[in-house]
Design a protein around this motif. Structure first.
Motif, PDB file in Angstrom:
ATOM      1  N   ASN A  96      42.208  30.467  51.811  1.00 43.60           N
ATOM      2  CA  ASN A  96      42.157  30.102  53.188  1.00 43.60           C
ATOM      3  C   ASN A  96      42.483  28.754  53.548  1.00 43.60           C
ATOM      4  O   ASN A  96      42.392  28.303  54.676  1.00 43.60           O
ATOM      5  CB  ASN A  96      40.722  30.236  53.704  1.00 43.60           C
ATOM      6  CG  ASN A  96      39.521  29.423  53.099  1.00 43.60           C
ATOM      7  OD1 ASN A  96      39.978  28.887  51.929  1.00 43.60           O
ATOM      8  ND2 ASN A  96      38.646  29.280  53.697  1.00 43.60           N
ATOM      9  N   VAL A  97      43.109  28.034  52.597  1.00 44.00           N
ATOM     10  CA  VAL A  97      43.460  26.631  52.817  1.00 44.00           C
ATOM     11  C   VAL A  97      44.915  26.712  52.950  1.00 44.00           C
ATOM     12  O   VAL A  97      45.653  26.930  52.234  1.00 44.00           O
ATOM     13  CB  VAL A  97      43.254  25.680  51.542  1.00 44.00           C
ATOM     14  CG1 VAL A  97      43.501  24.270  51.943  1.00 44.00           C
ATOM     15  CG2 VAL A  97      41.466  25.646  51.388  1.00 44.00           C
ATOM     16  N   PRO A  98      45.300  26.093  54.146  1.00 47.78           N
ATOM     17  CA  PRO A  98      46.841  25.991  54.460  1.00 47.78           C
ATOM     18  C   PRO A  98      47.602  25.085  53.525  1.00 47.78           C
ATOM     19  O   PRO A  98      47.185  24.095  53.020  1.00 47.78           O
ATOM     20  CB  PRO A  98      46.975  25.511  55.861  1.00 47.78           C
ATOM     21  CG  PRO A  98      45.631  25.830  56.462  1.00 47.78           C
ATOM     22  CD  PRO A  98      44.634  25.603  55.345  1.00 47.78           C
ATOM     23  N   SER A  99      48.801  25.544  53.027  1.00 49.37           N
ATOM     24  CA  SER A  99      49.755  24.784  52.359  1.00 49.37           C
ATOM     25  C   SER A  99      49.212  24.183  50.959  1.00 49.37           C
ATOM     26  O   SER A  99      49.224  23.225  50.499  1.00 49.37           O
ATOM     27  CB  SER A  99      50.022  23.451  53.252  1.00 49.37           C
ATOM     28  OG  SER A  99      50.642  23.645  54.326  1.00 49.37           O
ATOM     29  N   VAL A 100      48.270  25.321  50.435  1.00 47.99           N
ATOM     30  CA  VAL A 100      47.539  24.659  48.999  1.00 47.99           C
ATOM     31  C   VAL A 100      48.672  25.382  48.004  1.00 47.99           C
ATOM     32  O   VAL A 100      48.548  24.654  46.867  1.00 47.99           O
ATOM     33  CB  VAL A 100      46.298  25.512  49.005  1.00 47.99           C
ATOM     34  CG1 VAL A 100      46.627  26.886  48.514  1.00 47.99           C
ATOM     35  CG2 VAL A 100      45.370  24.912  47.786  1.00 47.99           C
ATOM     36  N   SER A 160      50.952  23.953  42.866  1.00 47.41           N
ATOM     37  CA  SER A 160      49.967  23.950  44.116  1.00 47.41           C
ATOM     38  C   SER A 160      49.129  23.119  43.992  1.00 47.41           C
ATOM     39  O   SER A 160      48.894  22.013  43.179  1.00 47.41           O
ATOM     40  CB  SER A 160      48.837  25.532  43.403  1.00 47.41           C
ATOM     41  OG  SER A 160      49.954  26.526  43.446  1.00 47.41           O
ATOM     42  N   LEU A 161      48.453  22.808  45.182  1.00 40.12           N
ATOM     43  CA  LEU A 161      47.258  21.700  45.344  1.00 40.12           C
ATOM     44  C   LEU A 161      45.993  22.110  44.981  1.00 40.12           C
ATOM     45  O   LEU A 161      45.765  23.427  45.312  1.00 40.12           O
ATOM     46  CB  LEU A 161      47.371  21.182  46.806  1.00 40.12           C
ATOM     47  CG  LEU A 161      48.897  20.711  47.265  1.00 40.12           C
ATOM     48  CD1 LEU A 161      48.951  20.413  48.726  1.00 40.12           C
ATOM     49  CD2 LEU A 161      49.291  19.537  46.414  1.00 40.12           C
ATOM     50  N   ILE A 162      44.889  21.534  44.663  1.00 41.00           N
ATOM     51  CA  ILE A 162      43.805  21.503  44.572  1.00 41.00           C
ATOM     52  C   ILE A 162      42.857  20.898  45.849  1.00 41.00           C
ATOM     53  O   ILE A 162      42.832  19.719  45.380  1.00 41.00           O
ATOM     54  CB  ILE A 162      43.198  21.208  43.027  1.00 41.00           C
ATOM     55  CG1 ILE A 162      43.943  22.060  41.953  1.00 41.00           C
ATOM     56  CG2 ILE A 162      41.641  21.442  42.672  1.00 41.00           C
ATOM     57  CD1 ILE A 162      43.693  21.936  40.738  1.00 41.00           C
ATOM     58  N   PRO A 163      42.388  21.508  46.445  1.00 41.61           N
ATOM     59  CA  PRO A 163      41.739  20.912  47.664  1.00 41.61           C
ATOM     60  C   PRO A 163      40.324  20.235  46.965  1.00 41.61           C
ATOM     61  O   PRO A 163      39.752  20.913  46.145  1.00 41.61           O
ATOM     62  CB  PRO A 163      41.311  22.329  48.628  1.00 41.61           C
ATOM     63  CG  PRO A 163      42.264  23.218  48.223  1.00 41.61           C
ATOM     64  CD  PRO A 163      42.604  22.907  46.721  1.00 41.61           C
ATOM     65  N   ALA A 164      39.873  19.324  47.581  1.00 44.51           N
ATOM     66  CA  ALA A 164      38.479  18.513  47.113  1.00 44.51           C
ATOM     67  C   ALA A 164      37.451  19.528  47.184  1.00 44.51           C
ATOM     68  O   ALA A 164      36.532  19.593  46.400  1.00 44.51           O
ATOM     69  CB  ALA A 164      38.320  17.302  47.813  1.00 44.51           C
ATOM     70  N   THR A 165      37.520  20.125  48.329  1.00 44.32           N
ATOM     71  CA  THR A 165      36.156  21.288  48.524  1.00 44.32           C
ATOM     72  C   THR A 165      36.172  22.302  47.549  1.00 44.32           C
ATOM     73  O   THR A 165      35.064  22.663  46.973  1.00 44.32           O
ATOM     74  CB  THR A 165      36.421  21.931  49.961  1.00 44.32           C
ATOM     75  OG1 THR A 165      36.525  20.980  50.909  1.00 44.32           O
ATOM     76  CG2 THR A 165      35.327  23.018  49.966  1.00 44.32           C
TER      77      THR A 165
END
Length: 306
Positions: free
Chosen positions: A6-10, A29-34
């Motif tokens: 559900n994180v945009p542009s991850v 891919s990006l890894i969100p902090a959350t």
């Protein structure tokens, strides 16, 4: 826990992380902090639940936590839920006895003794009382073996909760060398083992005079005591009817102290005159005047049949 869908542009592809591809010009891919914090916290929760203090330089704390007994508690003794069972729980429920102990005097057993092997020792008679069968789960088992030189009574806590060989009793007696497993079935303690054999109809007995003893083979022993009539005969009713016939027997003097240097008696079982319900013996008194029948001579008869 799940991928950060559900994180945009991850940059997930088909819901999963991918590496950067310089040739194709696609970013990784990006890894969100959350999400990263969530993964870390998930691991820390397991580590801390095992009582381990998180250590940033250690790489085996999750493995240690998963192997820790703190995360796999043994359920209560009679737990029947769908919780994971430890080997301790399985061993206690299905394997060897959970423990062993001995008693030497009057004892009230409890549900904590379920699964225990208990030796009944001592040199004096006493009573061991079983837990209330109504409070025990089906299949609960208590094992008793008697080493006491005197009889030990095993009693119900209430009512007739003991069932050896189909009977309903409030107590049974265990003698030296006997053993018994008391298994909770249908609300009573069913007795398995040598201590229950004497309560079987195959071993039915009347230990009196007159008396009898049945054996599983079908053989029956019976004994009676009486006195001769004026003809020197003794006909005595047996305590139970032989289903088929008398096979044999012996008769003798019940009071040989009545003999003297000048008299004695001779006894014999009269098998031909005996019936499945009456044993007949004949006695002759021997004294200086000769051999003759006499009345009032006490005698004993032991017969066997089937």
């Amino acid at each position: 826990m799940d991928y950060p869908k559900n994180v945009p542009s991850v940059g997930l592809v088909n819901g999963r992380f991918v590496d950067e591809d310089p040739v194709a010009g696609t970013p990784g891919s990006l890894i969100p902090a959350t999400w990263g914090n969530s993964v870390t916290q998930e691991i820390l929760n397991v580590v801390q639940a095992a009582g381990i203090t998180p250590n940033e330089t250690s790489n085996n704390q999750l493995l240690a936590a998963l192997r820790s007994p703190a995360l796999f508690m043994t359920a209560a003794q009679f737990d029947n839920s769908r919780l994971a069972a430890t080997t301790e729980f399985v061993q206690r429920a299905l394997g060897s006895h959970t423990s062993a102990r001995g008693v030497l005097s009057a004892t009230q057993l409890s549900l904590a003794d379920v699964g225990c092997s208990i030796g009944l020792g001592g040199n004096a008679a006493y009573t061991v009382t079983l837990p209330d069968a109504a409070a025990a789960p089906s299949g609960a088992t208590i094992s008793l073996h008697c080493r006491n030189s005197a009889p030990v009574t095993v009693a119900s806590l209430t009512g007739t909760q003991i069932s050896p060989q189909g009977a309903a009793l409030n107590s049974i007696v265990m003698n030296n060398g006997e053993s018994a497993n008391f298994v909770r079935e249908s609300g009573v303690w069913v007795v398995y083992g040598t201590a229950g054999l004497k309560y079987s109809s195959s071993f039915a007995a009347q230990i009196n005079s007159p008396g009898y003893q049945r054996l599983p083979s079908g053989l029956i022993l019976q004994w009676v005591v009486g006195a001769s009539d004026i003809a020197g005969n003794m006909s005595l009713s047996l305590p139970m009817r032989f289903p088929s016939a008398i096979l044999g027997g012996i008769a003798n003097e019940a009071n040989p102290a009545g003999w003297s240097a000048s008299n004695a008696t001779v006894w014999a079982l009269d098998l031909g005159a005996s019936t499945p319900t009456v044993a007949v013996a004949r006695v002759r008194n021997i004294d200086p005047t000769g051999i003759k029948p006499s009345s009032g001579i006490s005698g004993r008869i032991l017969v066997w049949g089937y």
